[in-house]
Every structure is written in C-alpha cells, then in structure tokens.
Design a protein around this motif. Structure first.
Motif, mmCIF file in Angstrom:
data_model
loop_
_atom_site.group_PDB
_atom_site.id
_atom_site.type_symbol
_atom_site.label_atom_id
_atom_site.label_comp_id
_atom_site.label_asym_id
_atom_site.label_seq_id
_atom_site.Cartn_x
_atom_site.Cartn_y
_atom_site.Cartn_z
ATOM 1 N N ASP A 89 -1.013 4.416 3.655
ATOM 2 C CA ASP A 89 0.250 3.851 4.139
ATOM 3 C C ASP A 89 0.833 2.940 3.061
ATOM 4 N N LEU A 90 1.752 3.481 2.278
ATOM 5 C CA LEU A 90 2.299 2.748 1.145
ATOM 6 C C LEU A 90 3.093 1.525 1.593
ATOM 7 N N GLU A 91 3.941 1.676 2.585
ATOM 8 C CA GLU A 91 4.801 0.567 3.014
ATOM 9 C C GLU A 91 3.984 -0.616 3.505
ATOM 10 N N CYS A 92 2.942 -0.351 4.246
ATOM 11 C CA CYS A 92 2.071 -1.414 4.740
ATOM 12 C C CYS A 92 1.489 -2.218 3.586
ATOM 13 N N LEU A 93 0.998 -1.527 2.584
ATOM 14 C CA LEU A 93 0.426 -2.197 1.419
ATOM 15 C C LEU A 93 1.475 -3.005 0.667
ATOM 16 N N LEU A 94 2.629 -2.416 0.418
ATOM 17 C CA LEU A 94 3.665 -3.088 -0.367
ATOM 18 C C LEU A 94 4.208 -4.324 0.339
ATOM 19 N N ASN A 95 4.355 -4.252 1.643
ATOM 20 C CA ASN A 95 4.805 -5.423 2.395
ATOM 21 C C ASN A 95 3.819 -6.577 2.233
ATOM 22 N N HIS A 96 2.545 -6.251 2.261
ATOM 23 C CA HIS A 96 1.510 -7.281 2.099
ATOM 24 C C HIS A 96 1.542 -7.862 0.685
ATOM 25 N N LEU A 97 1.649 -7.003 -0.315
ATOM 26 C CA LEU A 97 1.676 -7.482 -1.696
ATOM 27 C C LEU A 97 2.897 -8.355 -1.960
ATOM 28 N N ALA A 98 4.025 -7.994 -1.386
ATOM 29 C CA ALA A 98 5.239 -8.793 -1.570
ATOM 30 C C ALA A 98 5.048 -10.207 -1.029
ATOM 31 N N GLU A 99 4.210 -10.328 -0.021
ATOM 32 C CA GLU A 99 3.986 -11.622 0.616
ATOM 33 C C GLU A 99 2.978 -12.486 -0.125
ATOM 34 N N VAL A 100 1.907 -11.872 -0.635
ATOM 35 C CA VAL A 100 0.792 -12.675 -1.162
ATOM 36 C C VAL A 100 0.683 -12.674 -2.684
ATOM 37 N N THR A 101 1.419 -11.786 -3.372
ATOM 38 C CA THR A 101 1.347 -11.741 -4.837
ATOM 39 C C THR A 101 2.751 -11.805 -5.435
ATOM 40 N N PRO A 102 3.425 -12.925 -5.337
ATOM 41 C CA PRO A 102 4.818 -13.038 -5.783
ATOM 42 C C PRO A 102 5.024 -12.869 -7.281
ATOM 43 N N ALA A 103 3.976 -13.044 -8.094
ATOM 44 C CA ALA A 103 4.104 -12.932 -9.541
ATOM 45 C C ALA A 103 3.680 -11.566 -10.074
ATOM 46 N N LEU A 104 3.426 -10.608 -9.189
ATOM 47 C CA LEU A 104 2.897 -9.309 -9.600
ATOM 48 C C LEU A 104 3.874 -8.558 -10.497
ATOM 49 N N GLU A 105 3.371 -8.095 -11.650
ATOM 50 C CA GLU A 105 4.192 -7.354 -12.620
ATOM 51 C C GLU A 105 3.600 -6.010 -12.982
#
Length: 226
Positions: A89-105
């Motif tokens: 489930d890509l959307e589930c993962l991306l929503n979580h990453l957007a919340e907890v890893t704001p500096a992700l590049e």
C-alpha cells in the motif's frame, strides 16, 4: 558482538536474521548514531528505533516490513531505503513518511509490490513506473532522488499537475503473491558477488538502476548526478 560494526557515527547490524531491533543497539548506540543499517534481517517491526533520534540515514533493505511500518519522528532523516520488503500500500506508507520524516530527500522502494516495475512483475512497464514516480513526488515533494534516479524538474512539474490522480492501487491478495515475496534473500548484485562483506555491484533492469555497497543509502548516487 558478531555481525555488529560501528564506525564513527555509523552502526551496521546486517544479516543477523533478527526479527526485532535488539534493545542493546538503541541503548549503546542510539544517542550518537547518524547512520543505521539493518539490512538482510527478518524485521517485521521497527519497535526500538525511537532510541535513534538523530538518524540521518536508515537502511532497511531485505527485511519483511509492510506498508503499516511505524517510524518514530526522525526530523533529521534524509535517506531511507526500503528495497525488497513487503510493502503493498504505497499511499499508506507515503502518508506516514510525510508525517515523521520531514527532511527526507532520498527514498528507494525497489523490489516492493508498491513499486511497479519489472523487479516485481513482468506485467509492469515504464508507464506504470512513471505514474508511480509522479504519485510519490506529489506526496513527498522534497525528494531529490527516488529509487536511485535523480528527480528532474519536469517530473516535479508533472507531479504537481497529475500526481494526485496517479495513485497506485494496492493489489489484491492471491495465490500469485508468493512469487512477489520469494523466500530467498534478494540482492541487487550478481551471484558471484553476494558476500555481505563485498557488495560492489550494479543491477540494471530496463530503465531502473540500483547501485551501491551493501545497499548503503546515498552511496547509490552517481557522481554525475550530483
């Protein structure tokens, strides 16, 4: 301890078949580790990662993690690789990453069902992969590299316009799922180069490139892409 390598602020615990993050890793190294490599294990949970609050790079390739994985807040994390896990489930993962890893590049999801390319299904083609990239960039607009490929200005523009409509549908469970999750360890290296201590190699699959030493995060970035 066998399998544990500590070098400066880098901690590696690779190929130990652990099902959870050992408590002693966080206790002994969590306060200073900036890079953590837990690849080639059997992780289904990331409980215990909260001890590593200063992480900048996290390597979780070749585990058993699903899209409902829970990361603690990691405000400094810029590199995350989750190649060859069980993410559907890509959307589930991306929503979580957007919340907890704001500096992700830098993010890599190769070898997961949620990343639709020939690594997981011969039925997927370049157009499927493009749509996936647009959706990921729509959700995580600060990414500079996705799956070892540099994000282009054109892709960013397309993601703004089309990304919201490019959602990758979670596949239905079926008897064919077993083929997507083989029991043997995935490695992007040729069969003659699969020693954990010697992971120099390149995987090229159509238009998708994955390079690195021991799946090491931002080391898959080529000099001419910087």
């Amino acid at each position: 301890m066998a399998g544990l390598v500590v070098s400066g602020t880098q901690v590696s615990y690779i190929g130990q078949d652990c099902r959870e993050i050992p408590e002693h890793l966080g206790r002994d190294y969590g306060h200073f580790a900036k890079r953590l490599d837990l690849s080639f294990n059997l992780l289904r949970s990331l409980e215990g990662l909260s001890a590593f609050r200063s992480l900048e790079e996290l390597i979780l390739d070749n585990n058993l993690l699903a899209h409902d994985l829970l990361l603690p807040g990691l405000p400094r994390l810029h590199t995350l690789t989750l190649n060859k896990n069980r993410i559907t489930d890509l959307e589930c993962l991306l929503n979580h990453l957007a919340e907890v890893t704001p500096a992700l590049e830098y993010l890599s999801l190769l070898g997961n069902v949620a990343c639709p390319n020939e690594l997981v299904s011969l039925e997927k083609d370049e157009e499927d992969y493009k749509r996936y990239r647009y959706f990921v960039l729509y959700k995580l607009p600060n990414l500079k590299f996705l799956d070892a490929q540099k994000v282009t200005k054109w892709e960013r523009e397309e993601a703004l316009v089309r990304g919201a409509f490019m959602k990758v549908v979670k596949p239905k469970a079926s008897s064919e799922d077993a083929a997507a999750f083989p029991e043997h360890h995935y490695t992007p290296l040729p069969s003659a180069s699969r020693e954990l201590t010697s992971h120099q190699g390149v995987l090229g699959k159509c238009h998708y490139i994955y390079q690195g030493k021991n799946s090491e995060g931002n080391r898959f970035i080529q000099d001419d892409q910087l």
